[in-house]
Scaffold this motif. Sequence first.
Motif, mmCIF file in Angstrom:
data_model
loop_
_atom_site.group_PDB
_atom_site.id
_atom_site.type_symbol
_atom_site.label_atom_id
_atom_site.label_comp_id
_atom_site.label_asym_id
_atom_site.label_seq_id
_atom_site.Cartn_x
_atom_site.Cartn_y
_atom_site.Cartn_z
ATOM 1 N N GLY A 149 0.814 -1.205 0.000
ATOM 2 C CA GLY A 149 0.000 0.000 0.000
ATOM 3 C C GLY A 149 0.846 1.253 0.000
ATOM 4 N N CYS A 150 0.180 2.393 -0.088
ATOM 5 C CA CYS A 150 0.907 3.648 -0.159
ATOM 6 C C CYS A 150 0.028 4.793 0.332
ATOM 7 C CB CYS A 150 1.328 3.899 -1.604
ATOM 8 S SG CYS A 150 2.370 5.346 -1.751
ATOM 9 N N ASP A 151 0.650 5.722 1.051
ATOM 10 C CA ASP A 151 -0.086 6.877 1.579
ATOM 11 C C ASP A 151 0.211 8.149 0.795
ATOM 12 O OD1 ASP A 151 -1.012 5.208 3.516
ATOM 13 O OD2 ASP A 151 0.214 6.003 5.145
ATOM 14 N N ASN A 152 0.939 8.033 -0.301
ATOM 15 C CA ASN A 152 1.456 9.251 -0.941
ATOM 16 C C ASN A 152 0.496 9.937 -1.908
ATOM 17 O OD1 ASN A 152 3.989 9.577 0.269
ATOM 18 N ND2 ASN A 152 4.727 7.787 -0.846
ATOM 19 N N PHE A 153 -0.344 9.209 -2.552
ATOM 20 C CA PHE A 153 -1.313 9.791 -3.484
ATOM 21 C C PHE A 153 -0.670 10.703 -4.523
ATOM 22 C CE2 PHE A 153 -3.809 8.370 0.087
ATOM 23 C CZ PHE A 153 -4.912 7.770 -0.525
ATOM 24 N N CYS A 154 0.332 10.183 -5.211
ATOM 25 C CA CYS A 154 0.850 10.908 -6.383
ATOM 26 C C CYS A 154 -0.333 11.048 -7.348
ATOM 27 C CB CYS A 154 1.976 10.129 -7.046
ATOM 28 S SG CYS A 154 3.362 9.883 -5.927
ATOM 29 N N SER A 155 -0.409 12.200 -8.014
ATOM 30 C CA SER A 155 -1.672 12.495 -8.702
ATOM 31 C C SER A 155 -1.924 11.612 -9.922
ATOM 32 C CB SER A 155 -1.719 13.966 -9.103
ATOM 33 O OG SER A 155 -0.694 14.230 -10.028
ATOM 34 N N PHE A 156 -0.885 10.858 -10.374
ATOM 35 C CA PHE A 156 -1.067 10.008 -11.558
ATOM 36 C C PHE A 156 -1.308 8.550 -11.190
ATOM 37 C CE2 PHE A 156 3.420 10.440 -10.521
ATOM 38 C CZ PHE A 156 3.788 9.106 -10.348
ATOM 39 N N CYS A 157 -1.204 8.206 -9.896
ATOM 40 C CA CYS A 157 -1.022 6.804 -9.527
ATOM 41 C C CYS A 157 -2.258 6.186 -8.881
ATOM 42 C CB CYS A 157 0.165 6.685 -8.584
ATOM 43 S SG CYS A 157 0.502 4.980 -8.142
ATOM 44 N N VAL A 158 -2.548 4.978 -9.315
ATOM 45 C CA VAL A 158 -3.750 4.288 -8.879
ATOM 46 C C VAL A 158 -3.479 3.407 -7.641
ATOM 47 C CG1 VAL A 158 -3.425 2.228 -10.355
ATOM 48 C CG2 VAL A 158 -5.727 3.127 -9.987
ATOM 49 N N VAL A 159 -2.188 3.270 -7.292
ATOM 50 C CA VAL A 159 -1.813 2.307 -6.238
ATOM 51 C C VAL A 159 -2.562 2.509 -4.909
ATOM 52 C CG1 VAL A 159 0.117 1.636 -4.710
ATOM 53 C CG2 VAL A 159 0.387 1.544 -7.176
ATOM 54 N N PRO A 160 -2.637 3.738 -4.367
ATOM 55 C CA PRO A 160 -3.325 3.866 -3.073
ATOM 56 C C PRO A 160 -4.786 3.415 -3.132
ATOM 57 C CG PRO A 160 -2.081 5.856 -3.576
ATOM 58 C CD PRO A 160 -2.076 5.024 -4.817
ATOM 59 N N TYR A 161 -5.381 3.463 -4.328
ATOM 60 C CA TYR A 161 -6.785 3.065 -4.448
ATOM 61 C C TYR A 161 -6.943 1.555 -4.601
ATOM 62 C CZ TYR A 161 -6.809 8.010 -5.406
ATOM 63 O OH TYR A 161 -6.595 9.353 -5.307
ATOM 64 N N GLY A 199 8.039 -3.475 -1.677
ATOM 65 C CA GLY A 199 6.950 -2.667 -1.129
ATOM 66 C C GLY A 199 6.779 -1.471 -2.049
ATOM 67 N N GLN A 200 5.620 -0.809 -1.971
ATOM 68 C CA GLN A 200 5.408 0.346 -2.854
ATOM 69 C C GLN A 200 6.351 1.484 -2.504
ATOM 70 O OE1 GLN A 200 2.400 -1.486 -2.564
ATOM 71 N NE2 GLN A 200 2.524 -1.846 -4.747
ATOM 72 N N ASN A 201 6.686 1.603 -1.231
ATOM 73 C CA ASN A 201 7.662 2.611 -0.796
ATOM 74 C C ASN A 201 8.386 2.063 0.428
ATOM 75 O OD1 ASN A 201 9.119 4.891 -0.223
ATOM 76 N ND2 ASN A 201 7.397 5.982 0.695
ATOM 77 N N ASN A 250 2.370 15.836 -7.317
ATOM 78 C CA ASN A 250 2.309 15.648 -5.859
ATOM 79 C C ASN A 250 3.436 14.746 -5.361
ATOM 80 O OD1 ASN A 250 1.210 16.132 -3.319
ATOM 81 N ND2 ASN A 250 -0.011 14.256 -3.369
ATOM 82 N N ARG A 251 4.644 14.950 -5.890
ATOM 83 C CA ARG A 251 5.761 14.075 -5.526
ATOM 84 C C ARG A 251 6.486 14.562 -4.268
ATOM 85 N NH1 ARG A 251 6.406 9.053 -6.943
ATOM 86 N NH2 ARG A 251 8.646 9.179 -7.259
ATOM 87 N N SER A 252 6.232 15.744 -3.799
ATOM 88 C CA SER A 252 6.818 16.315 -2.570
ATOM 89 C C SER A 252 8.352 16.367 -2.547
ATOM 90 C CB SER A 252 6.344 15.619 -1.295
ATOM 91 O OG SER A 252 5.507 14.579 -1.496
ATOM 92 N N SER A 311 11.605 2.886 -4.021
ATOM 93 C CA SER A 311 11.948 3.925 -3.057
ATOM 94 C C SER A 311 11.372 5.276 -3.466
ATOM 95 C CB SER A 311 13.462 4.109 -3.036
ATOM 96 O OG SER A 311 14.078 3.037 -2.412
ATOM 97 N N HIS A 312 10.671 5.918 -2.579
ATOM 98 C CA HIS A 312 10.252 7.297 -2.862
ATOM 99 C C HIS A 312 11.411 8.223 -2.485
ATOM 100 C CE1 HIS A 312 8.142 11.061 -2.875
ATOM 101 N NE2 HIS A 312 7.033 10.474 -3.292
ATOM 102 N N PRO A 313 11.855 9.087 -3.413
ATOM 103 C CA PRO A 313 13.033 9.928 -3.121
ATOM 104 C C PRO A 313 12.882 10.756 -1.844
ATOM 105 C CG PRO A 313 12.471 10.063 -5.437
ATOM 106 C CD PRO A 313 11.372 9.282 -4.784
HETATM 107 S S1 SF4 Z 1 3.826 6.495 -7.482
HETATM 108 FE FE1 SF4 Z 1 4.631 5.295 -5.779
HETATM 109 S S2 SF4 Z 1 4.692 6.749 -4.085
HETATM 110 FE FE2 SF4 Z 1 3.314 7.648 -5.607
HETATM 111 S S3 SF4 Z 1 1.257 6.951 -5.012
HETATM 112 FE FE3 SF4 Z 1 2.062 5.465 -6.507
HETATM 113 S S4 SF4 Z 1 2.982 3.851 -5.255
HETATM 114 FE FE4 SF4 Z 1 2.729 5.654 -3.933
#
Ligand code: SF4
Length: 454
Positions: A147-159, A191-193, A267-269, A228-230
Amino acid sequence: MRTFGCQMNVADSELMAQVLGEHYDLTSRAEDADLYLINTCAIRRKSEEKVRSLLGSLKPLKRARPELILGVGGCVAQQEGERLLAFAPHLNLVFGTKGIYRLPELVDRAGRGERVVDVALERDLPNPPQRWWSPGTVQTMVTIMQGCDNFCSFCVVPYVRGRETSRAPGAIVDEVAAFVAAGGLEVTLLGQNVNSYGRGLPEPMTFPRLLRRLNALPGLNRLRFATSHPRDLSPELIHTFGELSALCEHLHLPVQSGANRVLARMNRSYTREHYREKVASLKQACPGIALSTDLIVGFPGETEADFIQTLDLMGEAGFDQAFSFKYSPRPQTRAATFPDQVPEDVKAERLARLQAVQDELTQKAHARLVGQEQEVLVEGRSKRSPQEWCGRLRTNQIVNFTGPRELVGHLARVAITEAHPHSLKGRWVEGSPPRDRGEERLRTSPREVACSER
Ligand code: SF4
């Protein structure tokens, strides 16, 4: 079982095979199967389309063998749920990313004629069943968080994978220790991150501390991790690269874009400056480290000037490898609603230019290795030639080389003789015996790499 997508999905498919192992054997012929599972990927529209097309192509098989249980799992299943049953009337089972552990029960229900959908996304991450590895397996993947808590605006993973959840460190260490005891040499933590591993665990734990515990296991020769999230790449984690002997000198660090404006909208922070600083610190802590990355071209609103900044950053970071894609709008994500989508022809043109730049960088990185002797973990027969074997360096490049068959599944020393765009060619250094677990770690230290580069 057919698997689409990333290493996490490959690891999940292995887990499915283990969860179902008491009830089923694996067969390589679809016509013989009683159960056919498709593990899907939703990261890009193309991967989702492939799944739909595979489902269509399985209709004749299902017609010929109506008792066959056909199931779809993974990210598309999580995202689409009931809609998949409507799309494919011959489908018996849809299970989401957390449904793997309930598979025996779900398959049983499907076998009794029910059309089953299980896409619950509960927070807990159960420990996998006792793992086993076929004799001779020397590489494995171990999922440490999901899972992931980052919610990058292009990414479906958290959903589709839910919020971040870490496995207990003791269970991870036990699993890796069992693998090493069974003859394993290389472990990739997934892991996702992974950098934010440990958040929310009852006992205080960080990813660098987990790496240290694993590094202390005698016989573990190679340790890798992805992804890894940078932003979460801490100084402590950076320093593990210079310090832990099992940790391979390779890091996959997705940058996605080199333009601050685009990074902010993604939303990469982090900014390009932060990213460059982290790359510089990594190269200082571990000279000779190989870096790979992910890049998206044609993100909504990306201008030519933004794109040029990405090309500049690639050259500066000197990526050894890059996985690059055209932006593809995904359901539920914010970027899919941005009004300034980039036309397809512009995306395609930018992707071709970016890949040409990366090909040149990869070729240069490969050329630097020619003339060196490197440690290779020999994986099997080369795809290029039946007379050659294939393996990977600690820095993750693929090497095809000649040598005796006995090297397969062992660490060998190989002299690198040629650089190709996607691989290296080499020759086994005769007289260097295959190295096995339990022997002294064969390691090309970053310092040695730096010396030979000079
Ligand atoms: S790109 Fe990576 S860090 Fe960003 S929401 Fe998706 S899984 Fe999480």
